[in-house]
Design a protein around this motif. Structure first.
Motif, mmCIF file in Angstrom:
data_model
loop_
_atom_site.group_PDB
_atom_site.id
_atom_site.type_symbol
_atom_site.label_atom_id
_atom_site.label_comp_id
_atom_site.label_asym_id
_atom_site.label_seq_id
_atom_site.Cartn_x
_atom_site.Cartn_y
_atom_site.Cartn_z
ATOM 1 N N HIS A 29 -35.002 15.840 -13.021
ATOM 2 C CA HIS A 29 -34.133 15.406 -11.928
ATOM 3 C C HIS A 29 -32.681 15.855 -12.167
ATOM 4 O O HIS A 29 -32.018 16.393 -11.264
ATOM 5 C CB HIS A 29 -34.215 13.888 -11.796
ATOM 6 C CG HIS A 29 -33.422 13.310 -10.673
ATOM 7 N ND1 HIS A 29 -33.615 13.677 -9.357
ATOM 8 C CD2 HIS A 29 -32.410 12.402 -10.662
ATOM 9 C CE1 HIS A 29 -32.762 13.010 -8.589
ATOM 10 N NE2 HIS A 29 -32.025 12.235 -9.365
ATOM 11 N N LEU A 249 -35.139 11.029 -1.663
ATOM 12 C CA LEU A 249 -34.009 11.270 -2.556
ATOM 13 C C LEU A 249 -32.776 11.729 -1.777
ATOM 14 O O LEU A 249 -32.889 12.278 -0.681
ATOM 15 C CB LEU A 249 -34.356 12.350 -3.586
ATOM 16 C CG LEU A 249 -35.564 12.086 -4.480
ATOM 17 C CD1 LEU A 249 -35.598 13.099 -5.626
ATOM 18 C CD2 LEU A 249 -35.559 10.682 -5.034
ATOM 19 N N TYR A 280 -33.957 6.667 -10.754
ATOM 20 C CA TYR A 280 -35.393 6.961 -10.615
ATOM 21 C C TYR A 280 -36.156 6.965 -11.932
ATOM 22 O O TYR A 280 -37.377 6.861 -11.934
ATOM 23 C CB TYR A 280 -35.572 8.310 -9.896
ATOM 24 C CG TYR A 280 -34.878 8.295 -8.553
ATOM 25 C CD1 TYR A 280 -35.499 7.717 -7.451
ATOM 26 C CD2 TYR A 280 -33.589 8.783 -8.408
ATOM 27 C CE1 TYR A 280 -34.853 7.639 -6.231
ATOM 28 C CE2 TYR A 280 -32.932 8.721 -7.190
ATOM 29 C CZ TYR A 280 -33.569 8.140 -6.105
ATOM 30 O OH TYR A 280 -32.923 8.053 -4.902
#
Ligand SMILES: *Cc1c(COP(=O)(O)O)cnc(C)c1O
Length: 402
Positions: A29, A249, A280
């Protein structure tokens, strides 16, 4: 991997509640964020979202630096990620904190007031050091839309655009620039690099880009007027995390394209997101201790509660979760169960505020089942009042290597 780990912990009665951090997911991420924003825009991580040392080391590999909001965070970040570039912000910095930060060669100081600027100058002079400064601006927010009502109400935290303890109105910024130009030995120890603005949290990409455009318009004119060469503008954090739709997202790619169009030759832009970086990767996993009914409504009481995961109480939302069924039931009586109905999931605290999710639909939830709350990687454990009622603290587990 998190799911398997949670199942494994669910078989051990002493193992819950626990936080599980998905380090590989976090690394992917954070790398995605770095790739989505232009190479010329610096990405600092706001440590206050989650300062866990293991998490911090993973994020730091993909960030250009770290934003710290207290002397404690500054020391922690420097010890955890030696050599990282640190930007020191936040209201109410003490003289001792500033002196330690000056001696440590802190990359940037985000100065919050005229008094703090003079204090920093005198400390730098006494230490025989230079300090690099961004003045924190409190500018009117770009979108003058009223705050959303209904289920979205309260998801934003507005830090500027009106009376606030954060940053300085344009008039105070000018006063700081005049003091810096007036030629005192203290002022001679400070290098004015540009402006910082973190105006709100919980914004989607279009809103954040609109805010960036107005901050940049102000900052460019202001820096030109005050002769700041090669100005820096820190646009802050505040990228939204949607707790009602955990899969949706923040649109980093479109935000990055917008920044690429906005940035100009000869200036440095920097962002400092926190929540949308680490939310997350974290899970708070616990066990249902009891299920019961009160005046027609179902309640499930889990081990732990908002003293471990304060996020839903602080933000006023239902924390998203999944149920991991545990089929063993050791007792000789009927297992307390709710089926296809609404249930309120609460913790062990003796207060009606200890609600993790209110009146949410479940297919089945039984005493003894495991519940894994997602989006628990930012403003979660580290904002929680874990000393209240003296329950045991959760375990901490890290899955993957990052
Ligand atoms: C909290 C904070 C951030 C990070 O905000 P997020 O909403 O977590 O992205 C960035 N900058 C400053 C000055 C902050 O106070």
């Amino acid at each position: 991997m998190v799911h398997e780990h949670a199942e494994r912990l669910g078989r051990d009665h002493a193992a819950l509640p626990a936080y599980i951090y998905d380090l590989d997911g976090l690394a992917a991420h954070a790398a995605g964020i770095r790739a989505a924003i232009p190479g010329s825009v610096e990405f600092f991580y706001a440590v206050k979202a989650n300062p866990d040392p293991v998490v911090l080391r993973v994020v730091a590999r993909h960030a250009d630096g770290l934003e710290v909001s207290s002397g404690g965070e500054r020391r922690h970040a420097a010890a955890t990620v030696p050599g990282s570039l640190l930007a020191f912000g936040g209201p109410g910095k003490t003289g001792a904190e500033l002196a330690a930060a000056v001696r440590a060669g802190t990359f940037r100081f985000h100065v919050e007031s005229p008094h703090e600027l003079r204090l920093l100058g005198s400390i730098a002079l006494a230490a025989g050091c230079q300090a690099d400064v961004l003045l924190r601006a409190n500018l009117p927010a770009a979108d003058a839309e009223p705050a959303p009502a209904g289920p979205e109400a309260g998801t934003r935290l507005v830090m500027g655009g009106g009376p606030a303890p954060f940053g300085m109105d344009p008039g105070l910024l000018d006063r700081c620039a005049q003091w810096l130009c007036a030629g005192s030995p203290e002022a001679g120890r400070l290098r004015l690099r540009g402006l910082h603005a973190h105006l709100a949290s919980g914004l989607e990409a279009p809103e954040l880009l609109a805010s960036a455009a107005s901050v940049l318009a102000f900052a460019r004119a202001w820096c030109t007027r005050h002769g700041v060469q090669r100005p820096e503008v820190n646009l802050g954090g505040g990228m939204a995390v949607d707790y009602r739709r955990p899969g949706a997202l923040f649109e980093w790619a479109s935000y990055g394209r917008g920044l690429a169009l906005a940035v100009r030759e000869g200036e440095t832009l920097r962002i400092e997101p926190g929540r949308a970086v680490t939310a997350y990767c974290g899970w708070y996993v616990t066990r249902v201790l009891d299920v019961k009914r009160s005046h027609g409504e179902a309640f499930a009481v889990v081990a732990g509660g908002t003293h471990h995961l304060r996020t839903p109480a602080a933000k006023g939302h239902d924390q998203p979760f999944m149920v991991i069924p545990v089929d063993t039931w050791a007792h000789g009586w009927t297992r307390p169960t709710v089926r296809t109905e609404r249930v309120t999931i609460v913790g062990q605290l003796c207060t009606p505020k200890d609600v993790l999710a209110r009146d949410v639909e479940v297919a089945r939830l039984r005493a003894g089942d495991v519940v894994a709350f997602g989006l628990a990687g930012a403003y979660a454990w580290n904002i929680s009042h874990y000393g209240f009622l003296m329950h045991p603290v959760p375990g901490f587990h890290y899955v993957g290597t990052g």
